[in-house]
Design an enzyme around this catalytic site. Structure first.
Site, PDB file in Angstrom:
ATOM      1  N   HIS A  19      -6.704 -10.454 -13.720  1.00  0.00           N
ATOM      2  CA  HIS A  19      -5.405 -11.173 -13.413  1.00  0.00           C
ATOM      3  C   HIS A  19      -4.505 -11.257 -14.406  1.00  0.00           C
ATOM      4  CE1 HIS A  19      -7.791 -13.502 -10.284  1.00  0.00           C
ATOM      5  NE2 HIS A  19      -7.420 -12.372  -9.628  1.00  0.00           N
ATOM      6  N   ASP A 146      -8.991  -3.533   7.342  1.00  0.00           N
ATOM      7  CA  ASP A 146      -9.590  -2.591   6.274  1.00  0.00           C
ATOM      8  C   ASP A 146      -8.476  -2.172   5.452  1.00  0.00           C
ATOM      9  OD1 ASP A 146     -10.970  -0.814   4.467  1.00  0.00           O
ATOM     10  OD2 ASP A 146     -11.025   0.655   6.056  1.00  0.00           O
ATOM     11  N   GLY A 147      -8.618  -2.897   4.088  1.00  0.00           N
ATOM     12  CA  GLY A 147      -7.576  -2.357   2.961  1.00  0.00           C
ATOM     13  C   GLY A 147      -7.328  -0.826   2.751  1.00  0.00           C
ATOM     14  N   ASP A 170      -9.081  -4.031  -5.241  1.00  0.00           N
ATOM     15  CA  ASP A 170      -9.881  -4.821  -5.947  1.00  0.00           C
ATOM     16  C   ASP A 170     -11.248  -5.126  -4.837  1.00  0.00           C
ATOM     17  OD1 ASP A 170     -11.218  -6.637  -7.558  1.00  0.00           O
ATOM     18  OD2 ASP A 170      -9.934  -8.220  -7.056  1.00  0.00           O
TER      19      ASP A 170
HETATM   20  N1  SAM Z   1      -8.155  -9.484  -5.374  1.00  0.00           N
HETATM   21  C1  SAM Z   1      -9.003 -10.864  -4.933  1.00  0.00           C
HETATM   22  C2  SAM Z   1      -8.328 -11.480  -6.299  1.00  0.00           C
HETATM   23  O1  SAM Z   1      -8.279 -11.083  -7.372  1.00  0.00           O
HETATM   24  O2  SAM Z   1      -8.210 -12.667  -6.263  1.00  0.00           O
HETATM   25  C3  SAM Z   1     -10.490 -10.831  -5.035  1.00  0.00           C
HETATM   26  C4  SAM Z   1     -11.059  -9.911  -4.083  1.00  0.00           C
HETATM   27  S1  SAM Z   1     -12.683  -9.668  -3.801  1.00  0.00           S
HETATM   28  C5  SAM Z   1     -13.203  -9.069  -5.043  1.00  0.00           C
HETATM   29  C6  SAM Z   1     -12.881  -8.556  -2.460  1.00  0.00           C
HETATM   30  C7  SAM Z   1     -12.381  -9.197  -1.299  1.00  0.00           C
HETATM   31  O3  SAM Z   1     -12.372  -7.875  -0.280  1.00  0.00           O
HETATM   32  C8  SAM Z   1     -13.345  -9.951  -0.336  1.00  0.00           C
HETATM   33  O4  SAM Z   1     -12.819 -11.233  -0.116  1.00  0.00           O
HETATM   34  C9  SAM Z   1     -13.893  -9.152   0.730  1.00  0.00           C
HETATM   35  O5  SAM Z   1     -14.022 -10.271   1.950  1.00  0.00           O
HETATM   36  C10 SAM Z   1     -12.731  -8.319   0.842  1.00  0.00           C
HETATM   37  N2  SAM Z   1     -13.268  -7.027   1.493  1.00  0.00           N
HETATM   38  C11 SAM Z   1     -14.254  -6.459   1.595  1.00  0.00           C
HETATM   39  N3  SAM Z   1     -14.107  -5.315   2.293  1.00  0.00           N
HETATM   40  C12 SAM Z   1     -12.865  -5.099   2.745  1.00  0.00           C
HETATM   41  C13 SAM Z   1     -12.069  -3.980   3.311  1.00  0.00           C
HETATM   42  N4  SAM Z   1     -12.456  -3.050   3.915  1.00  0.00           N
HETATM   43  N5  SAM Z   1     -10.597  -4.463   3.469  1.00  0.00           N
HETATM   44  C14 SAM Z   1     -10.461  -5.531   3.200  1.00  0.00           C
HETATM   45  N6  SAM Z   1     -10.853  -6.514   2.602  1.00  0.00           N
HETATM   46  C15 SAM Z   1     -12.207  -6.207   2.331  1.00  0.00           C
END
Ligand code: SAM
Length: 297
Positions: A19, A146-147, A170
């Site tokens: 961050h 899905d991201g 991330d």
């Molecule tokens: N970026 C956030 C932060 O810095 O506050 C933290 C993210 S965390 C490491 C990863 C997140 O990705 C989790 O909340 C999980 O539910 C989500 N996730 C897992 N697979 C995913 C996907 N294919 N697409 C979108 N989100 C996903």
């Protein structure tokens, strides 16, 4: 099936480094009035209560809470400016009861009327929390999708999306294929989104050492061939391997980021920031930090 919940890890040393870099890079985009796009493929819930039972892992205690106690102690003389800038953002939510901001909320403090945010999150409960957090935002668009797929279909930006901007990747790396998916996404955007800065977070985990090396060298080689600047920074806080802390096992011994098209002062800022964070977070003599970059930086 999504097993990972970021709430258990929010505010740990890896979040602090990630961050801080996010704040550092977003700060550049608001120097000009030209709109920018913030694209967060794995948003999490956006806000974390560090007094909740989730925080019993103790990770925030050894992370952001340690850093904040230094800052609240009154002696801020040794704190680098880029850390102060990050702490100013954290303190916006902290006052309301140890509430820590995730990447979407941090970004929202930079996103102005003319800017555009896209955030994906797949966990239903975390997505609901995001919806609640941004219920009054007009230009932050949430996707319960899905991201990686969003990144493939929406980037490079088209239509009314700003052309310059920042992509944050991330994922939780629960699945080994996440390593190849992020590599593919970074390479595609190096090639196609020429006004995009990319921040990729990765964990330092001993059993994944081969995948991590392959990820770093794959991206650095590709960026080099495309003549695009890159930077890799890592902070290890202890020796590799599984360990137990506060009754919880962890294999994460360090944190890494790949930055593609960083700001021109990013390397200098990291050279100040990482030794400072090492002093605060190191748990044994195996702690190290390193910064590598393309020759031009
Ligand atoms: N970026 C956030 C932060 O810095 O506050 C933290 C993210 S965390 C490491 C990863 C997140 O990705 C989790 O909340 C999980 O539910 C989500 N996730 C897992 N697979 C995913 C996907 N294919 N697409 C979108 N989100 C996903």
């Amino acid at each position: 099936m999504l097993g990972y919940r970021h709430g258990f890890h929010a505010g740990n040393f890896a979040d602090v480094v990630k961050h801080s870099v996010l704040v550092m890079e977003l700060g550049r985009f608001v120097l000009k009035d030209t709109p920018f796009l913030y694209f967060d493929t794995h948003g999490g819930r956006g806000i974390y209560d560090l007094n909740s039972e989730w925080a019993e892992t103790g990770e925030a205690e050894r992370g952001i809470k340690r850093l904040l106690s230094l800052s609240f102690s009154g002696d801020s003389s040794g704190i680098p400016d880029s850390c102060k800038f990050y702490l100013d953002i954290v303190k916006k939510t902290w006052g309301s009861g140890s509430v820590y901001p995730g990447s979407p909320l941090i970004a929202s403090y930079f996103i102005r009327e003319q800017d555009y945010g896209v955030i994906s999150e797949l966990h239903p409960k975390d997505f609901k929390a995001l919806e609640n957090l941004f219920r009054h935002s007009r230009n932050i668009h949430l996707h319960f999708k899905d991201g990686f797929e969003r990144c493939r279909s929406l980037l490079p930006p088209r239509g009314n999306m700003p052309k310059r901007g920042l992509l944050l990747l991330d994922p939780s790396y629960e699945l080994p294929e996440d390593y190849s998916l992020v590599q593919e996404a970074v390479k595609r955007n190096i090639k196609t989104w020429t006004a995009g800065t990319i921040l990729l977070w990765y964990p330092l985990i001993e059993r994944r050492a081969g995948l991590i090396e392959n990820l770093k060298s794959g991206i650095a080689d590709f960026a080099g061939k495309e003549n695009v600047e890159w930077l890799v920074c890592e902070l290890a806080v202890r020796k590799p391997g599984l360990t137990e802390r506060d009754g919880h096992q962890t294999s994460l011994y360090g944190t890494g980021m790949i930055i593609v098209r960083p700001g021109w002062k990013t390397r200098d800022k990291l050279e100040e920031l990482l030794p400072f964070y090492q002093k605060i977070f190191a748990e044994d003599d195996c702690s190290y930090f390193k910064i590598e970059s393309s020759g031009s930086l």
